[in-house]
Motif scaffolding. Structure first.
Motif, short mmCIF file in Angstrom:
data_model
loop_
_atom_site.label_atom_id
_atom_site.label_comp_id
_atom_site.label_asym_id
_atom_site.label_seq_id
_atom_site.Cartn_x
_atom_site.Cartn_y
_atom_site.Cartn_z
N GLY A 141 0.79 -1.23 0.00
CA GLY A 141 0.00 0.00 0.00
C GLY A 141 0.82 1.27 0.00
N LEU A 142 2.16 1.18 -0.07
CA LEU A 142 3.00 2.38 -0.13
C LEU A 142 3.30 2.67 -1.59
CD1 LEU A 142 5.47 1.66 2.81
CD2 LEU A 142 3.20 2.67 2.87
N LEU A 143 2.56 3.60 -2.20
CA LEU A 143 2.60 3.78 -3.65
C LEU A 143 3.85 4.48 -4.15
CD1 LEU A 143 -1.13 4.78 -4.20
CD2 LEU A 143 -0.09 2.52 -4.31
N TYR A 144 4.36 5.44 -3.36
CA TYR A 144 5.47 6.26 -3.85
C TYR A 144 6.80 5.91 -3.22
CZ TYR A 144 2.21 9.35 -6.21
OH TYR A 144 1.26 9.86 -7.05
N GLU A 145 6.88 4.77 -2.49
CA GLU A 145 8.16 4.39 -1.89
C GLU A 145 9.11 3.90 -2.98
OE1 GLU A 145 9.27 4.79 1.07
OE2 GLU A 145 7.41 5.66 1.83
N SER A 146 10.39 3.90 -2.62
CA SER A 146 11.41 3.46 -3.58
C SER A 146 11.36 1.95 -3.76
CB SER A 146 12.79 3.90 -3.08
OG SER A 146 13.06 3.30 -1.83
N SER A 147 12.22 1.47 -4.62
CA SER A 147 12.23 0.03 -4.91
C SER A 147 12.76 -0.79 -3.74
CB SER A 147 13.08 -0.25 -6.15
OG SER A 147 14.42 0.20 -5.93
N SER A 148 13.37 -0.15 -2.75
CA SER A 148 13.88 -0.87 -1.58
C SER A 148 13.82 0.02 -0.35
CB SER A 148 15.32 -1.34 -1.82
OG SER A 148 16.19 -0.23 -1.99
N ILE A 149 13.56 -0.58 0.81
CA ILE A 149 13.59 0.13 2.09
C ILE A 149 14.35 -0.73 3.10
CG2 ILE A 149 11.42 1.34 1.68
CD1 ILE A 149 10.04 -0.68 3.47
N THR A 150 14.64 -0.15 4.26
CA THR A 150 15.38 -0.86 5.30
C THR A 150 14.40 -1.38 6.35
OG1 THR A 150 17.28 0.58 4.99
CG2 THR A 150 17.22 -0.69 7.02
N GLY A 151 14.67 -2.59 6.81
CA GLY A 151 13.86 -3.18 7.87
C GLY A 151 14.74 -3.89 8.88
N PHE A 152 14.25 -4.03 10.11
CA PHE A 152 15.00 -4.75 11.14
C PHE A 152 14.03 -5.24 12.20
CE2 PHE A 152 14.88 -0.30 12.31
CZ PHE A 152 14.60 -0.31 13.67
N VAL A 166 18.20 -4.80 3.85
CA VAL A 166 17.57 -3.99 2.80
C VAL A 166 16.52 -4.85 2.12
CG1 VAL A 166 17.94 -2.72 0.65
CG2 VAL A 166 19.64 -2.61 2.47
N ILE A 167 15.28 -4.37 2.08
CA ILE A 167 14.17 -5.13 1.55
C ILE A 167 13.83 -4.61 0.16
CG2 ILE A 167 11.81 -5.92 1.99
CD1 ILE A 167 12.20 -5.00 4.89
N GLN A 168 13.88 -5.50 -0.81
CA GLN A 168 13.52 -5.15 -2.17
C GLN A 168 12.01 -5.25 -2.35
OE1 GLN A 168 15.70 -3.96 -4.33
NE2 GLN A 168 17.45 -4.30 -2.94
N LYS A 169 11.48 -4.33 -3.11
CA LYS A 169 10.04 -4.32 -3.35
C LYS A 169 9.69 -5.35 -4.41
CE LYS A 169 6.29 -1.10 -4.42
NZ LYS A 169 5.95 0.30 -4.78
N LYS A 170 8.78 -6.27 -4.05
CA LYS A 170 8.34 -7.32 -4.96
C LYS A 170 6.82 -7.36 -4.99
CE LYS A 170 12.39 -10.28 -4.25
NZ LYS A 170 12.87 -11.63 -3.83
N GLU A 171 6.29 -7.18 -6.18
CA GLU A 171 4.84 -7.23 -6.36
C GLU A 171 4.13 -6.26 -5.41
OE1 GLU A 171 3.59 -11.23 -5.95
OE2 GLU A 171 4.61 -11.93 -7.76
N THR A 172 4.60 -5.04 -5.39
CA THR A 172 4.03 -3.92 -4.60
C THR A 172 4.04 -4.17 -3.10
OG1 THR A 172 1.73 -4.72 -4.65
CG2 THR A 172 2.48 -3.40 -6.54
N GLN A 173 4.95 -5.00 -2.59
CA GLN A 173 5.01 -5.22 -1.15
C GLN A 173 6.44 -5.50 -0.71
OE1 GLN A 173 2.55 -8.55 -0.15
NE2 GLN A 173 3.98 -10.08 -0.87
N TYR A 174 6.67 -5.28 0.60
CA TYR A 174 7.97 -5.52 1.21
C TYR A 174 7.80 -6.65 2.23
CZ TYR A 174 8.64 -0.81 -0.66
OH TYR A 174 8.69 0.29 -1.46
N HIS A 175 8.77 -7.55 2.25
CA HIS A 175 8.66 -8.74 3.09
C HIS A 175 9.87 -8.80 4.03
CE1 HIS A 175 8.53 -13.41 3.43
NE2 HIS A 175 7.95 -12.80 4.46
N LEU A 176 9.59 -8.82 5.35
CA LEU A 176 10.63 -8.90 6.38
C LEU A 176 10.39 -10.15 7.21
CD1 LEU A 176 13.05 -7.58 7.80
CD2 LEU A 176 11.42 -6.31 9.22
N GLN A 177 11.43 -10.97 7.39
CA GLN A 177 11.26 -12.28 8.02
C GLN A 177 12.38 -12.55 9.01
OE1 GLN A 177 11.37 -15.58 5.24
NE2 GLN A 177 10.11 -16.89 6.55
N ILE A 178 12.05 -13.34 10.06
CA ILE A 178 13.05 -13.80 11.01
C ILE A 178 12.70 -15.21 11.45
CG2 ILE A 178 11.83 -12.86 13.03
CD1 ILE A 178 14.53 -12.26 14.28
N LYS A 179 13.73 -16.05 11.61
CA LYS A 179 13.56 -17.42 12.08
C LYS A 179 14.51 -17.67 13.24
CE LYS A 179 12.30 -19.35 7.54
NZ LYS A 179 12.64 -20.38 6.52
#
Length: 374
Positions: A141-152, A166-179
């Motif tokens: 839902g972030l229309l004007y964000e860049s192709s990548s953002i930072t997450g932690f 650094v999270i790359q934008k894929k299919e209009t969404q950003y995915h952050l994961q931890i295991k």
């Protein structure tokens, strides 16, 4: 005609503009051809042909006006389409989806966030044994964000080392994961995914052992009676149950086996419910009792408050009323006695005064008689 469509223009808007331009060109060509024919023929036109030409010219001008209006309307539609997506974060389309999948000894938890969110978003994860956890946050839902953002990731408010990516934008969404794997209670706590934009977008995963339910309201008993306290864990069966008496910051473990005349502990058939019966209550039993549900990964506590009263407690209001009555009666008797005594003194004084007056009257009469006799 080739229509180039970007993220600001919808295909319907583009087709509308194309139609308007095409109509304007056709009407313009027809108008020019009619004008040239009119000049070439000059005054040779008859009144009838002049009338026909005027009608044709009128229809041509009407077509031109329709084309202009259509172009203006389509242009306004394009502008309105641009303004509806002017905000880089659509806060009015907030949506949160939380899904959980249990695979063998692993728990996969996913939170999908659409648009800007608040820090209260959380998912609770109950663990009772060593478990592999897989947490992920998906932001869209972030229309004007860049192709990548930072997450932690954070744990209990502190950033987890080496979790910043650094999270790359894929299919209009950003995915952050931890295991990670939970092996002891030190790894329990609040895990937060953070998308490092302004404002921050976060979601929380609370990892804890299942809650144990005690009793909110206190149990009121009397000295010498017995009381039964109950604790339960709704969906999970603990490895064991432990009861204790809370004395300030200390916990005195209750051993029902060693003192069966005083305590009786029972675990119900399902295993997720326990009771403790305390007999021969005294004033020292007043206070807080705790029940601990012990799991392989840790424990959780419930509490029951007991208030032991003396049998003199119900008599206190009666004794207070009786004391007030006795005091009131005593005051009335003292007042009456004092009033009666005062009245007696007044009566004695009256009698004494009357006696003196009588004596004086008798003395005056005798002296008068004596004086006459002389």
């Amino acid at each position: 005609m080739v229509c180039h469509v970007n993220n600001l223009y919808k295909p319907s808007s583009c087709s509308c503009v194309a139609s308007a331009r095409l109509l304007c060109r056709e009407t313009s060509r027809e108008f020019n051809s009619k004008r040239r024919a009119f000049r070439h023929q000059g005054d040779s036109f008859t009144a009838a042909s002049g009338t026909n030409t005027a009608d044709k010219m009128l229809s041509t001008w009407i077509s031109v006006l329709i084309g202009i209006v259509l172009f203006v309307v389509c242009g306004s539609q394009v502008i309105s389409d641009k303004t509806t997506i002017a905000s880089p974060i659509q806060t009015d389309q907030r949506e949160i989806n939380i899904t959980e999948i249990a695979v063998d000894s692993s728990i996969v938890k996913n939170i999908v966030i659409k648009g800007h969110t608040d820090p209260w978003i959380k998912a609770n994860i109950d663990v009772t044994q060593p478990t592999n956890l897989d947490f992920s946050c998906k932001l869209t839902g972030l229309l004007y964000e860049s192709s990548s953002i930072t997450g932690f990731w954070r744990k209990d408010g502190k950033e987890i080392p080496q979790s910043r990516v650094v999270i790359q934008k894929k299919e209009t969404q950003y995915h952050l994961q931890i295991k990670f794997q939970v092996t002891d209670n030190s790894q329990l706590g609040n895990y937060t995914c953070v998308f490092d934009i302004k404002p921050e977008v976060v979601a929380n995963f609370v990892v804890e052992v299942p809650d144990t339910e005690g009793r909110e309201k206190p149990l009121v008993c009397y000295e010498g009676d017995a009381v039964v306290m109950i604790c339960k864990s709704h969906e999970f069966v603990p490895n064991t149950w432990i009861w204790h008496k809370v004395n300030g910051t200390e916990k005195a473990i209750i051993n029902a086996t060693a003192n069966p005349d005083r305590y009786i502990m029972n675990i119900y058939k399902d295993g997720n419910k326990t009771s403790l019966k305390v007999m021969g209550l005294t004033g020292k039993d007043s206070g807080l009792f705790g029940c601990s549900a012990v799991y392989e990964i840790g424990s959780s506590e419930g509490h029951v408050k007991v208030k032991v009263l003396s049998y003199m407690v119900p008599l206190k209001p009666f004794l207070a009323i009786a004391t007030e009555v006795i005091i009131l009666v005593s005051l009335i008797l003292v007042y009456e006695r004092h009033t009666k005594k005062k009245k007696n003194l007044a009566d004695n004084d009256t009698e004494h005064m009357e006696k003196l007056k009588t004596e004086e009257s008798n003395g005056v009469g005798e002296s008068t008689t004596r004086h006459r006799n002389v």
